[in-house]
Design an enzyme around this catalytic site. Structure first.
Site, PDB file in Angstrom:
ATOM      1  N   ASP A 169      14.120 -30.719 -24.379  1.00 54.21           N
ATOM      2  CA  ASP A 169      14.388 -30.689 -25.679  1.00 54.21           C
ATOM      3  C   ASP A 169      15.808 -31.349 -25.752  1.00 54.21           C
ATOM      4  O   ASP A 169      16.352 -31.499 -27.035  1.00 54.21           O
ATOM      5  CB  ASP A 169      14.445 -29.304 -26.402  1.00 54.21           C
ATOM      6  N   TYR A 262      23.775 -35.400 -20.441  1.00 54.08           N
ATOM      7  CA  TYR A 262      23.874 -35.039 -18.985  1.00 54.08           C
ATOM      8  C   TYR A 262      24.389 -36.031 -18.150  1.00 54.08           C
ATOM      9  O   TYR A 262      24.753 -35.925 -17.078  1.00 54.08           O
ATOM     10  CB  TYR A 262      22.546 -34.754 -18.612  1.00 54.08           C
TER      11      TYR A 262
HETATM   12  C1  G6P Z   1      19.111 -28.271 -22.646  1.00 55.11           C
HETATM   13  C2  G6P Z   1      18.260 -28.751 -21.672  1.00 55.11           C
HETATM   14  C3  G6P Z   1      17.516 -27.710 -21.092  1.00 55.11           C
HETATM   15  C4  G6P Z   1      18.258 -26.667 -20.572  1.00 55.11           C
HETATM   16  C5  G6P Z   1      18.883 -26.053 -21.585  1.00 55.11           C
HETATM   17  C6  G6P Z   1      19.829 -25.016 -21.018  1.00 55.11           C
HETATM   18  O1  G6P Z   1      18.417 -27.853 -23.947  1.00 55.11           O
HETATM   19  O2  G6P Z   1      17.431 -29.941 -22.087  1.00 55.11           O
HETATM   20  O3  G6P Z   1      16.577 -28.447 -20.174  1.00 55.11           O
HETATM   21  O4  G6P Z   1      17.284 -25.708 -20.040  1.00 55.11           O
HETATM   22  O5  G6P Z   1      19.774 -27.140 -22.056  1.00 55.11           O
HETATM   23  O6  G6P Z   1      20.455 -24.429 -21.842  1.00 55.11           O
HETATM   24  P1  G6P Z   1      21.375 -23.293 -21.454  1.00 55.11           P
HETATM   25  O7  G6P Z   1      21.736 -22.560 -22.722  1.00 55.11           O
HETATM   26  O8  G6P Z   1      20.580 -22.208 -20.703  1.00 55.11           O
HETATM   27  O9  G6P Z   1      22.615 -23.572 -20.434  1.00 55.11           O
HETATM   28 MN    MN Z   2      16.151 -30.349 -20.544  1.00 54.02          MN
END
Ligand code: G6P
Ligand code: MN
Length: 439
Positions: A169, A262
């Site tokens: 996402d 990222y």
């Molecule tokens: C984004 C990435 C996901 C990940 C998430 C973590 O949406 O695309 O792959 O799981 O961030 O988010 P969080 O709020 O759990 O750190």
């Molecule tokens: Mn991701």
């Protein structure tokens, strides 16, 4: 044909958003049943009851079931939306904190933390994919489980007969933010993009007249006229504020594309290290906020037996995976950025590996666009990252310590083999019972 959709990892705090989106789109999906499957019985019971109350309110004809057994869940399934996290947030916390002991970034999908997450998740995903082949071989697996880069490589090798698409996402999240920044609706724009999961670049953003807004943004940042990339309606928490500043810095340094967030971990690990607190990682934050809030809210809804005043609703994360399912179910061939075997899409990159590129997604799955040749800078970074990913996957499948060490030595966030060995040994120690038996 009426459809059964399974959420694997149904007790995740992301389930309410996905489930609501399934209900909203039930007609386009010919939805009959949603089945939540998980290994955590207590949380699954909470999520199951919550979803049942939600369905009763918004779509009483939809059957809601839940259970622990994959066989019961998978029989007659048409789609499996998978979002597992072996070891839970407790192991995520270790993935994030252990690397910091060696001055390495602690992140759940990038660097050594992502390696550890992969070693726990790949074996579990292979078991799931094998059961899909056994119980519902025609079903599509749409996977959100991380780290997708390595899961997609592992499944392509270990269970090639399963129909799997790994989705993230983050590209769509950035697309929505960029559309908002430009002042356009997302559907008016087409985004060109290439890379690997959590490792990509937007190269063009054009409207129906062919105007390229990506160039406007890049030139705006370079000239200093654009000094904030944060979209007006940023739904993210404050953690994301600094991220927008680092995207600007990446564009200032390398003004040929708009990077995925990222890339900050790979290009500026030194900056990122300064933002990381060894006593309070992102996992701690998620436990104290989203995870806690969602389950408290589910319990409140169950106590009141009413969802009328609940704020748990659809979101971009849920709508994205459900949108892909709709595109497959109706052979719409809508455009989504997904992880697919390269097979020539990026013409000067390895063919036998997974890349993340825009695809037209229909009943037969994803058709990747032809990206063509990519520049040396991005290609070289991707080659190193892909080398790490492939070696890490092979280390996992073969139980090879040597390959694990080679993988981490290649990883762009780790400066040398000494540190790679130190962090590998510490991660193995902290993941007993989860990791393959490295020899
Ligand atoms: C984004 C990435 C996901 C990940 C998430 C973590 O949406 O695309 O792959 O799981 O961030 O988010 P969080 O709020 O759990 O750190
Ligand atoms: Mn991701």
């Amino acid at each position: 044909m009426k459809k059964k959709i399974v959420i694997v990892g149904g007790a995740s705090s992301f389930t309410p958003g996905i489930f609501k989106s399934l209900l909203v789109n039930r007609k386009d999906l010919s939805l009959e049943e949603v089945y939540l499957q998980d290994i955590d019985e207590e949380k699954l019971n909470i999520m199951g009851q919550f979803c049942q109350i939600m369905a009763k309110k918004h779509a009483p004809s939809i059957k809601v079931n839940w259970g622990l057994e994959r066989k019961d869940a998978f029989m007659n399934a048409d789609f499996l939306l998978v979002q597992i996290r072996p070891g839970g947030l407790k192991q995520r916390e270790l993935d994030e904190k252990i690397p910091l002991q060696f001055d390495l970034i602690g992140q759940e999908t990038c660097g050594p933390g992502g390696f550890a997450f992969a070693m726990r998740t790949i074996p579990a995903m292979i078991e799931i994919a094998k059961d899909v082949v056994k119980y519902c071989p025609d079903a599509w697996v749409l996977n959100y489980s991380n780290p997708e880069a390595m899961i997609s490589e592992a499944l392509m090798r270990a269970v090639p007969e399963a129909k799997v698409m790994c989705l993230c996402d983050m590209p769509i999240g950035q697309e929505l933010g960029l559309a908002n920044l430009i002042g356009k609706e997302h559907h008016e724009l087409t985004f060109d993009y290439y890379g690997l999961n959590h490792f990509g670049w937007f190269t063009k953003i054009y409207d129906k007249n062919g105007h390229d807004y990506a160039q406007d943004i890049i030139q705006g940042v370079k000239s200093g006229q654009l000094n904030d990339l944060k979209p007006e309606e940023s739904a993210r928490d404050e953690y994301w504020d600094d991220v927008f500043e680092r995207i600007m810095k990446m564009i200032e340094f390398f003004p040929d594309a708009i990077p995925l967030t990222y890339l900050q971990y790979y290009l500026f690990p030194d900056d990122m290290l300064k933002t990381m607190d060894p006593n309070y990682s992102r996992a701690n934050y998620v436990m104290d906020t989203r995870h806690k809030d969602v389950f408290e809210e589910c319990k409140r809804v169950i106590r009141n037996n009413s969802i009328d005043d609940s704020e748990l609703d659809t979101n971009a994360h849920g709508d994205y995976i459900v949108g892909v399912a709709i595109s497959i179910a109706n052979d719409l061939k809508n455009r989504y950025i997904v992880n697919v075997p390269n097979y020539g899409s990026i013409s000067n990159f390895r063919d036998d590996v997974i890349v993340e590129v825009p695809c037209y997604v229909g009943a037969n799955g994803p058709d990747a666009i032809a990206v063509g040749e990519i520049p040396d800078f991005q290609k070289s970074l991707m080659e190193i990252e892909k080398g790490y990913e492939v070696l890490a996957v092979e280390a996992c499948l073969e139980g090879s310590y040597e390959k694990a060490l080679k993988a981490l030595t290649l990883n762009l966030t780790i400066p040398n083999a000494n540190k790679a060995k130190l962090v590998l040994d510490a991660l193995i120690e902290a993941n007993q019972g989860y990791f393959p038996d490295f020899k």
